[in-house]
Design a protein around this motif. Structure first.
Motif, PDB file in Angstrom:
ATOM      1  N   VAL A  40       0.755  -1.262  -0.032  1.00 18.14           N
ATOM      2  CA  VAL A  40      -0.018   0.029  -0.024  1.00 18.14           C
ATOM      3  C   VAL A  40       0.903   1.263  -0.160  1.00 18.14           C
ATOM      4  O   VAL A  40       2.066   1.227   0.603  1.00 18.14           O
ATOM      5  CB  VAL A  40      -1.039   0.026   1.053  1.00 18.14           C
ATOM      6  N   ASP A  41       0.406   2.260  -0.202  1.00 21.64           N
ATOM      7  CA  ASP A  41       0.971   3.632  -0.377  1.00 21.64           C
ATOM      8  C   ASP A  41       0.931   4.357   0.829  1.00 21.64           C
ATOM      9  O   ASP A  41       1.747   4.855   1.370  1.00 21.64           O
ATOM     10  CB  ASP A  41       0.529   4.483  -1.650  1.00 21.64           C
ATOM     11  N   ASP A  42      -0.073   4.053   1.421  1.00 23.28           N
ATOM     12  CA  ASP A  42      -0.387   4.793   2.734  1.00 23.28           C
ATOM     13  C   ASP A  42      -1.437   3.880   3.470  1.00 23.28           C
ATOM     14  O   ASP A  42      -2.229   3.306   2.702  1.00 23.28           O
ATOM     15  CB  ASP A  42      -0.692   6.272   2.782  1.00 23.28           C
ATOM     16  N   GLN A  43      -1.568   4.096   4.893  1.00 25.65           N
ATOM     17  CA  GLN A  43      -2.474   3.342   5.438  1.00 25.65           C
ATOM     18  C   GLN A  43      -2.705   4.266   6.595  1.00 25.65           C
ATOM     19  O   GLN A  43      -1.989   4.716   7.553  1.00 25.65           O
ATOM     20  CB  GLN A  43      -1.865   2.066   6.190  1.00 25.65           C
ATOM     21  N   PRO A  44      -4.155   4.469   6.823  1.00 22.33           N
ATOM     22  CA  PRO A  44      -4.389   5.096   8.166  1.00 22.33           C
ATOM     23  C   PRO A  44      -4.233   4.567   9.445  1.00 22.33           C
ATOM     24  O   PRO A  44      -4.630   3.251   9.286  1.00 22.33           O
ATOM     25  CB  PRO A  44      -6.086   5.743   7.858  1.00 22.33           C
ATOM     26  N   LEU A  45      -3.626   5.004  10.231  1.00 25.93           N
ATOM     27  CA  LEU A  45      -3.498   4.341  11.618  1.00 25.93           C
ATOM     28  C   LEU A  45      -4.359   4.662  12.807  1.00 25.93           C
ATOM     29  O   LEU A  45      -4.732   5.924  12.851  1.00 25.93           O
ATOM     30  CB  LEU A  45      -2.006   4.363  12.027  1.00 25.93           C
ATOM     31  N   THR A  70      -4.281  -1.233  14.949  1.00 29.54           N
ATOM     32  CA  THR A  70      -4.373  -1.524  13.347  1.00 29.54           C
ATOM     33  C   THR A  70      -2.957  -2.415  13.698  1.00 29.54           C
ATOM     34  O   THR A  70      -1.886  -2.352  14.216  1.00 29.54           O
ATOM     35  CB  THR A  70      -3.955  -0.229  12.827  1.00 29.54           C
ATOM     36  N   LEU A  75      -0.355  -4.356  10.817  1.00 26.29           N
ATOM     37  CA  LEU A  75       0.131  -4.231   9.532  1.00 26.29           C
ATOM     38  C   LEU A  75       1.349  -5.367   9.233  1.00 26.29           C
ATOM     39  O   LEU A  75       2.044  -5.716  10.178  1.00 26.29           O
ATOM     40  CB  LEU A  75       1.179  -2.925   9.434  1.00 26.29           C
ATOM     41  N   PRO A  86       3.975  13.226  14.658  1.00 30.42           N
ATOM     42  CA  PRO A  86       4.094  11.845  13.908  1.00 30.42           C
ATOM     43  C   PRO A  86       4.491  10.735  14.617  1.00 30.42           C
ATOM     44  O   PRO A  86       5.365   9.905  14.352  1.00 30.42           O
ATOM     45  CB  PRO A  86       4.845  12.238  12.715  1.00 30.42           C
TER      46      PRO A  86
END
Length: 60
Positions: free
Chosen positions: A7-12, A16, A18, A40
């Motif tokens: 994936v390019d990005d993943q909301p966290l 969650t 991964l 961040p």
């Protein structure tokens, strides 16, 4: 949405999970344990598995 290459990005959010692959080819699981409201910073619980060849070498 998951692509074949990842994936390019993943909301966290907390809890969650991964799956990751290291540059050495090991597979890992990252679980979000905490997030800062501002900034961040993310904390993960991490499990990284050995390669099958690593396990065979240490078992013998």
């Amino acid at each position: 949405m998951v692509k074949a290459a990842g994936v390019d990005d993943q909301p966290l959010e907390k809890d969650t999970v991964l799956c990751v692959k290291t540059s050495e080819g090991r597979i890992g699981r990252l679980k979000v344990t905490s997030l800062e409201d501002w900034g961040p910073k993310v904390k993960f619980e991490a499990v990284i598995w050995n390669l099958a060849s690593d396990s065979a070498a240490t078992a013998g």
